[in-house]
Design an enzyme around this catalytic site. Structure first.
Site, PDB file in Angstrom:
ATOM      1  N   ASP A  11       0.855  -1.201   0.000  1.00  0.00           N
ATOM      2  CA  ASP A  11       0.000   0.000   0.000  1.00  0.00           C
ATOM      3  C   ASP A  11       0.891   1.251   0.000  1.00  0.00           C
ATOM      4  O   ASP A  11       0.864   2.031   0.946  1.00  0.00           O
ATOM      5  CB  ASP A  11      -0.942  -0.002   1.220  1.00  0.00           C
ATOM      6  CG  ASP A  11      -0.208  -0.056   2.563  1.00  0.00           C
ATOM      7  OD1 ASP A  11       0.949  -0.519   2.601  1.00  0.00           O
ATOM      8  OD2 ASP A  11      -0.787   0.389   3.583  1.00  0.00           O
ATOM      9  N   HIS A 239       9.591   0.195   9.048  1.00  0.00           N
ATOM     10  CA  HIS A 239       8.688  -0.965   9.201  1.00  0.00           C
ATOM     11  C   HIS A 239       8.795  -1.924   7.999  1.00  0.00           C
ATOM     12  O   HIS A 239       9.229  -3.059   8.137  1.00  0.00           O
ATOM     13  CB  HIS A 239       7.236  -0.502   9.320  1.00  0.00           C
ATOM     14  CG  HIS A 239       6.925   0.306  10.540  1.00  0.00           C
ATOM     15  ND1 HIS A 239       7.007  -0.201  11.803  1.00  0.00           N
ATOM     16  CD2 HIS A 239       6.494   1.584  10.681  1.00  0.00           C
ATOM     17  CE1 HIS A 239       6.642   0.722  12.684  1.00  0.00           C
ATOM     18  NE2 HIS A 239       6.333   1.816  12.025  1.00  0.00           N
TER      19      HIS A 239
HETATM   20  C1  BDR Z   1       2.694  -0.440   8.670  1.00  0.00           C
HETATM   21  O1  BDR Z   1       1.548   0.402   8.472  1.00  0.00           O
HETATM   22  C2  BDR Z   1       1.752   1.231   7.350  1.00  0.00           C
HETATM   23  O2  BDR Z   1       1.385   2.531   7.685  1.00  0.00           O
HETATM   24  C3  BDR Z   1       3.208   1.124   6.984  1.00  0.00           C
HETATM   25  O3  BDR Z   1       3.395   1.237   5.591  1.00  0.00           O
HETATM   26  C4  BDR Z   1       3.582  -0.265   7.467  1.00  0.00           C
HETATM   27  O4  BDR Z   1       3.259  -1.237   6.505  1.00  0.00           O
HETATM   28  C5  BDR Z   1       3.346  -0.075   9.990  1.00  0.00           C
HETATM   29  O5  BDR Z   1       2.465  -0.265  11.058  1.00  0.00           O
HETATM   30 CA    CA Z   2       2.842  -0.638   4.169  1.00  0.00          CA
END
Ligand code: BDR
Ligand code: CA
Length: 313
Positions: A11, A239
């Site tokens: 995403d 992340h």
């Molecule tokens: C996850 O949530 C999204 O906002 C970031 O892209 C990552 O995949 C982190 O909690």
């Molecule tokens: Ca993500």
């Protein structure tokens, strides 16, 4: 060495963009497609971004399949423009419309066709994977591995006090994916919130003039400003890049083998619950018959930051 075939379900999303560039540049990985999902932004925005990222990286031949616009059982919670920008990539003004178009398959159809024998790197809500299992119920016996950025086993959430963002977006789908027969590795907040790229390192990594670096510079500076405002820290959480790094060097991580359920009710909705054992009820019904996941519980954070920096630099 033959490169490992990978489908990235994503995403994008600022940290997704870093992970995608990392994977595209890795000789160990053969990125066979990107499938998109709502999450950080709506799915049409995520799909546009996936196409743009591939074109900026001069990898426009990699197919993009547009996926789910909403979770399997509920409404989309909505985009998070304060973290990722209205355009999903930090509102830098650098995004142009892509020349390419998504392929004529849904993400779930694309996964059914191309994920057998491959690894799925899941960087968003797990809706597309759950939908793919509905279309092809034996898919979980055919996929080599599913590496999920998401969840929180032993630490609090980030989207809510209980839950991590990708999980809270579609807990019903996540519970299906974590209950299926494919080997799953959960790269959750237990490790990703320890992997922080600090300000000086960001400046070093994004200082160059390559088109990918310029795009990342604009995107990361937005995310960096958000985190500085809310936490006072000059740095960004890696992340999604940490989940990509797991594919490149799993030796940087320590895992535990636990069955994991995903809470679908109440204010803990989206919380990932491993069965750690040691309770009065030795075989709690909710975890009975559930497969063991590899849950990342510790990480060489400096090692991951070095890996990401070296490879992006
Ligand atoms: C996850 O949530 C999204 O906002 C970031 O892209 C990552 O995949 C982190 O909690
Ligand atoms: Ca993500």
């Amino acid at each position: 060495m033959t490169a490992r075939r990978v489908v990235i379900d994503t995403d994008p999303g600022i940290d997704d963009a870093i992970a995608i560039f990392l994977a595209l540049g890795a000789a160990e990985l053969d990125v066979v497609g990107l499938t998109t999902v709502y999450g950080n932004c709506a799915v049409d925005v995520a799909t546009r971004n996936a196409l743009v990222l591939l074109e900026v990286a001069e990898r426009g031949e990699v197919p993009v399949a547009m996926g789910a616009a909403a979770p399997v059982a509920t409404e989309y919670r909505g985009a998070i423009p304060h973290i990722h920008g209205v355009d999903g990539l930090g509102d830098s003004g650098l995004l142009t419309e892509p020349a390419g178009r998504p392929v004529d398959l849904t993400a779930a159809e694309f996964l059914c066709r191309h994920a057998p024998g491959a690894t799925v790197l899941a960087l968003g809500p797990l809706t597309n994977l759950a939908l793919a299992l509905r279309l092809r119920p034996d898919l979980d016996t055919l996929v080599r591995q599913v590496v999920v950025m998401g969840g929180n086993a032993l630490v609090p959430g980030n989207a809510t006090p209980a839950a991590e963002a990708n999980m809270v977006n579609d807990p019903e789908a996540a519970d299906v994916v974590f209950g299926a027969r494919w080997p799953v590795t959960m790269v959750g907040l237990d490790v990703t919130q320890r992997v922080v790229m600090d300000g000086p390192r960001i400046d070093a990594v994004t200082g160059g003039d390559a088109p990918t670096t310029r795009l990342l510079r604009g995107a990361i500076s937005f995310y960096r400003r958000f985190l500085e405002r809310v936490s006072g820290v000059d740095g960004i959480y890696l992340h999604d890049p940490t989940a990509a790094a797991y594919l490149l060097d799993p030796g940087l991580f320590r895992t535990e083998r636990w069955p994991v359920r995903v809470e679908t009710q109440g204010f803990s909705r989206g919380k990932t619950w491993p069965n750690l054992g040691g309770t009065d009820d030795e075989a709690p019904a909710a975890w009975q018959g559930r497969p063991l996941l590899d849950v990342c519980v510790d990480v060489d954070a400096a090692g991951v930051v070095d890996l990401v920096s070296r490879r992006l630099g």
